[in-house]
Design a protein around this motif. Structure first.
Motif, PDB file in Angstrom:
ATOM      1  N   PRO A  21      -4.628   6.183  -3.414  1.00 29.46           N
ATOM      2  CA  PRO A  21      -5.691   4.965  -3.339  1.00 29.46           C
ATOM      3  C   PRO A  21      -5.375   3.759  -4.293  1.00 29.46           C
ATOM      4  N   ARG A  22      -5.709   2.711  -4.009  1.00 24.33           N
ATOM      5  CA  ARG A  22      -5.198   1.730  -4.870  1.00 24.33           C
ATOM      6  C   ARG A  22      -6.536   0.886  -5.215  1.00 24.33           C
ATOM      7  N   CYS A  27     -11.699  -6.278  -2.165  1.00 19.35           N
ATOM      8  CA  CYS A  27     -11.585  -6.270  -0.748  1.00 19.35           C
ATOM      9  C   CYS A  27     -11.533  -7.693  -0.169  1.00 19.35           C
ATOM     10  N   SER A  76     -11.618   0.863  -5.154  1.00 15.89           N
ATOM     11  CA  SER A  76     -10.564   1.655  -4.832  1.00 15.89           C
ATOM     12  C   SER A  76     -10.519   2.068  -3.645  1.00 15.89           C
ATOM     13  N   THR A  77      -9.396   1.962  -2.767  1.00 13.00           N
ATOM     14  CA  THR A  77      -9.543   2.303  -1.345  1.00 13.00           C
ATOM     15  C   THR A  77      -9.650   3.690  -0.817  1.00 13.00           C
ATOM     16  N   PHE A 123       0.912  -1.351  -0.066  1.00 11.89           N
ATOM     17  CA  PHE A 123      -0.069  -0.063   0.005  1.00 11.89           C
ATOM     18  C   PHE A 123       0.724   1.339   0.098  1.00 11.89           C
ATOM     19  N   GLN A 173      -4.204   4.891   6.421  1.00  8.93           N
ATOM     20  CA  GLN A 173      -4.802   3.736   6.463  1.00  8.93           C
ATOM     21  C   GLN A 173      -5.902   3.332   5.245  1.00  8.93           C
ATOM     22  N   HIS A 174      -5.810   2.341   4.595  1.00 11.27           N
ATOM     23  CA  HIS A 174      -6.657   2.177   3.421  1.00 11.27           C
ATOM     24  C   HIS A 174      -7.750   1.181   4.018  1.00 11.27           C
ATOM     25  N   LYS A 175      -9.132   1.706   3.549  1.00 14.17           N
ATOM     26  CA  LYS A 175     -10.175   1.038   4.106  1.00 14.17           C
ATOM     27  C   LYS A 175     -11.152   0.710   2.728  1.00 14.17           C
ATOM     28  N   CYS A 176     -12.116  -0.197   2.796  1.00 10.59           N
ATOM     29  CA  CYS A 176     -12.868  -0.411   1.963  1.00 10.59           C
ATOM     30  C   CYS A 176     -14.248   0.417   1.954  1.00 10.59           C
ATOM     31  N   VAL A 200      -8.189  -2.661   5.217  1.00  5.39           N
ATOM     32  CA  VAL A 200      -7.653  -3.584   3.988  1.00  5.39           C
ATOM     33  C   VAL A 200      -6.243  -3.419   3.994  1.00  5.39           C
TER      34      VAL A 200
END
Length: 157
Positions: free
Chosen positions: A86-87, A91, A99-100, A82, A140-143, A150
């Motif tokens: 955004p990535r 999920c 896209s996170t 990460f 922090q990457h979140k769904c 995530v």
């Protein structure tokens, strides 16, 4: 001290266009385990075919006809780390293609920057500036679908 050996025989290699010499082929002698030889046969383990029979080739039934089996294709995506942006990904919680969504939190680099500013005399509120800069914070990457975490990108580990 010379040892006597039996007569030596030489084979000739056929030249191009010549037929290869034929040699009599005799099967090698058979050695069988039995009471007369002094050897005992080991017991056959469970789950194996009887001795002397060959297992059926995979993909064919007992009549020798091909058996068609369904194949499952597994697609493995390499896990790229990460980053600060955004990535796109799938999920692992809700299995949606997303896209996170990013959330920033104070990390080790934020606290280190604030501490350095305090040491250099910026202790009257200027030391809090690093907490307002997203480039110094961990990400922090979140769904966006299920709002579960995530992945995390840390500036300093």
């Amino acid at each position: 001290m010379s040892e006597k050996t039996g007569p030596q025989t030489y084979q000739t290699i056929p030249q191009p266009g010549e037929a290869a010499p034929s040699y009599p082929s005799e099967p090698p002698p058979k050695y069988e385990a039995g009471p007369q030889s002094g050897y005992q046969q080991a017991p056959q383990p469970q789950g194996y075919p009887p001795q002397g029979s060959y297992p059926q080739a995979p993909g064919y039934n007992a009549q020798g006809q091909p058996v068609y089996m369904a194949q499952t294709t597994l697609v493995v995506q390499p896990q790229i780390g990460f980053g600060p942006n955004p990535r796109p990904m799938q999920c692992q919680h809700c299995h949606a293609n997303i896209s996170t969504a990013l959330e920033y939190e104070a990390g080790a680099l934020t606290w280190l920057s604030a501490g350095v500013l305090c040491i250099f005399g910026c202790w009257l509120g200027c030391c809090l500036i690093p907490f307002c800069i997203n480039d110094l914070s961990d990400v922090q990457h979140k769904c966006p679908n299920c709002n579960k975490l995530v992945g995390v990108y840390r500036k300093l580990s």
